[in-house]
Motif scaffolding. Structure first.
Motif, PDB file in Angstrom:
ATOM      1  N   GLU A  48       0.820  -1.206   0.000  1.00 16.52           N
ATOM      2  CA  GLU A  48       0.000   0.000   0.000  1.00 16.52           C
ATOM      3  C   GLU A  48       0.860   1.264   0.000  1.00 16.52           C
ATOM      4  N   VAL A  49       1.899   1.300   0.824  1.00 15.01           N
ATOM      5  CA  VAL A  49       2.793   2.462   0.892  1.00 15.01           C
ATOM      6  C   VAL A  49       3.546   2.627  -0.428  1.00 15.01           C
ATOM      7  N   LEU A  50       4.019   1.527  -1.000  1.00 13.17           N
ATOM      8  CA  LEU A  50       4.719   1.608  -2.284  1.00 13.17           C
ATOM      9  C   LEU A  50       3.804   2.182  -3.353  1.00 13.17           C
ATOM     10  N   ALA A  51       2.559   1.732  -3.410  1.00  7.24           N
ATOM     11  CA  ALA A  51       1.607   2.261  -4.390  1.00  7.24           C
ATOM     12  C   ALA A  51       1.375   3.753  -4.166  1.00  7.24           C
ATOM     13  N   ASP A  52       1.209   4.170  -2.913  1.00 12.43           N
ATOM     14  CA  ASP A  52       0.997   5.589  -2.599  1.00 12.43           C
ATOM     15  C   ASP A  52       2.183   6.441  -3.040  1.00 12.43           C
ATOM     16  N   GLU A  86      12.953 -14.944  -2.393  1.00 13.74           N
ATOM     17  CA  GLU A  86      14.382 -14.617  -2.285  1.00 13.74           C
ATOM     18  C   GLU A  86      14.701 -14.074  -0.890  1.00 13.74           C
ATOM     19  N   PHE A  87      13.834 -13.187  -0.398  1.00 14.55           N
ATOM     20  CA  PHE A  87      13.989 -12.618   0.936  1.00 14.55           C
ATOM     21  C   PHE A  87      12.714 -11.875   1.293  1.00 14.55           C
ATOM     22  N   ARG A  88      12.603 -11.476   2.566  1.00 18.81           N
ATOM     23  CA  ARG A  88      11.486 -10.657   3.040  1.00 18.81           C
ATOM     24  C   ARG A  88      11.968  -9.215   3.035  1.00 18.81           C
ATOM     25  N   VAL A  89      11.157  -8.328   2.484  1.00 24.29           N
ATOM     26  CA  VAL A  89      11.532  -6.919   2.323  1.00 24.29           C
ATOM     27  C   VAL A  89      11.525  -6.203   3.666  1.00 24.29           C
ATOM     28  N   ALA A  90      12.628  -5.489   3.926  1.00 20.86           N
ATOM     29  CA  ALA A  90      12.732  -4.688   5.143  1.00 20.86           C
ATOM     30  C   ALA A  90      12.712  -3.201   4.816  1.00 20.86           C
ATOM     31  N   ALA A  91      13.305  -2.825   3.687  1.00 17.84           N
ATOM     32  CA  ALA A  91      13.374  -1.412   3.297  1.00 17.84           C
ATOM     33  C   ALA A  91      13.117  -1.299   1.797  1.00 17.84           C
ATOM     34  N   MET A  92      12.525  -0.162   1.407  1.00 18.39           N
ATOM     35  CA  MET A  92      12.272   0.083  -0.013  1.00 18.39           C
ATOM     36  C   MET A  92      12.726   1.490  -0.376  1.00 18.39           C
ATOM     37  N   GLN A 108      14.843  -4.126  -0.334  1.00 22.83           N
ATOM     38  CA  GLN A 108      16.030  -4.689   0.316  1.00 22.83           C
ATOM     39  C   GLN A 108      15.680  -5.682   1.402  1.00 22.83           C
ATOM     40  N   ALA A 109      16.563  -6.643   1.567  1.00 27.59           N
ATOM     41  CA  ALA A 109      16.455  -7.623   2.647  1.00 27.59           C
ATOM     42  C   ALA A 109      16.843  -6.956   3.969  1.00 27.59           C
ATOM     43  N   PRO A 110      16.458  -7.537   5.088  1.00 28.28           N
ATOM     44  CA  PRO A 110      16.817  -6.965   6.392  1.00 28.28           C
ATOM     45  C   PRO A 110      18.322  -7.042   6.668  1.00 28.28           C
ATOM     46  N   VAL A 111      18.792  -6.094   7.458  1.00 32.11           N
ATOM     47  CA  VAL A 111      20.181  -6.084   7.930  1.00 32.11           C
ATOM     48  C   VAL A 111      20.178  -5.765   9.412  1.00 32.11           C
ATOM     49  N   ASP A 112      21.269  -6.105  10.079  1.00 32.56           N
ATOM     50  CA  ASP A 112      21.370  -5.863  11.517  1.00 32.56           C
ATOM     51  C   ASP A 112      21.573  -4.387  11.839  1.00 32.56           C
TER      52      ASP A 112
END
Length: 187
Positions: A48-52, A86-92, A108-112
Motif C-alpha cells: 500500500e505504501v509503495l503504491a501511494d 528470495e527474501f522478506r523486504v525490510a526497506a524500499m 532490500q532484505a533486512p540487515v542488523d
C-alpha cells in the motif's frame, strides 16, 4: 557481506501479488524477464505504501513535465510459478532516473545495522543487504499502482464500527466492548 543484487531493466512483468485466501494471504513483489523470475515477500501495508509513494512520484513527474502518464494495460494474471521467496523486504527505495526516463524501485532484505540499509539503498555497492532493483517505464509504474490498489482492497471487509478486518466467523469488536449482537450468553 557480499550483496546479491537482482536488477531488472524494463522487465516483461513487474507486479504485486498474493498467495492464499483473504485473511491468510502472503504478499509478494515479482519481477519477470524471460525465464528469470524473482519474488520477494512483503507486508500488505508495504504494498500500500509503495503504491501511494509511486503514485506521488508519477504525479510529480506529470506536474514538472506536463506530460500525461496513462497506465499500460493492468496485469490481472496470477503470479508466475514457482514462487521462491528470495527474501522478506525490510526497506524500499523509489527514485526517478531523469536520464533514462525510468522509475527505479528497490526492495532490500533486512540487515542488523539500519545505517547500512540507508547507505546501500539505491546504490551500486558490493557489500550490503540483498536487493531487488527494477527499472520500469512510467506507464508500467501507473499500471503497477492500479493493480496494487485492487490487491490491497481485495482483502477482508472492515468492520463498520472499528475498522478491523472481519472474518467469516465474525469478530469481537472493541467498539461494542466485546458484545456480539444476536449471540446468547446463556445455554
Amino acid at each position: 557481506m557480499m550483496r546479491q543484487l537482482h536488477v531488472f531493466d524494463r522487465p516483461s512483468r513487474f507486479v504485486a501479488g498474493t498467495v492464499g485466501q483473504p485473511g491468510d494471504r502472503a504478499f509478494y513483489l515479482q519481477a519477470v524477464d524471460g525465464a528469470r523470475v524473482v519474488s520477494v515477500a512483503l507486508e500488505k501495508q508495504q504494498v500500500e505504501v509503495l503504491a501511494d509513494r509511486l503514485e506521488q512520484l508519477l504525479d510529480d513527474i506529470v506536474e514538472r513535465t506536463g506530460t500525461a502518464l496513462p497506465a499500460d494495460e493492468t496485469d490481472t494474471e496470477a503470479l508466475d510459478q514457482p514462487i521462491d521467496e528470495e527474501f522478506r523486504v525490510a526497506a524500499m527505495g523509489l527514485a526517478w532516473d531523469g536520464d533514462t526516463g525510468l522509475v527505479v524501485i528497490e526492495a532490500q532484505a533486512p540487515v542488523d545495522e539500519p545505517e547500512v540499509a540507508e547507505e546501500t539503498l539505491l546504490e551500486d555497492v558490493e557489500d550490503g543487504p540483498d536487493a531487488l532493483r527494477v527499472l520500469i517505464e512510467p506507464t508500467t509504474a501507473r499500471a503497477f499502482v492500479e493493480r496494487a490498489r485492487r490487491l490491497v482492497s481485495a482483502g477482508r471487509p472492515p468492520c463498520p464500527l472499528c475498522g478491523q478486518p472481519l472474518t467469516p466467523s465474525g469478530h469481537v469488536c472493541a467498539r461494542l466492548n466485546g458484545y456480539r449482537r444476536g449471540v446468547s450468553l446463556n445455554p
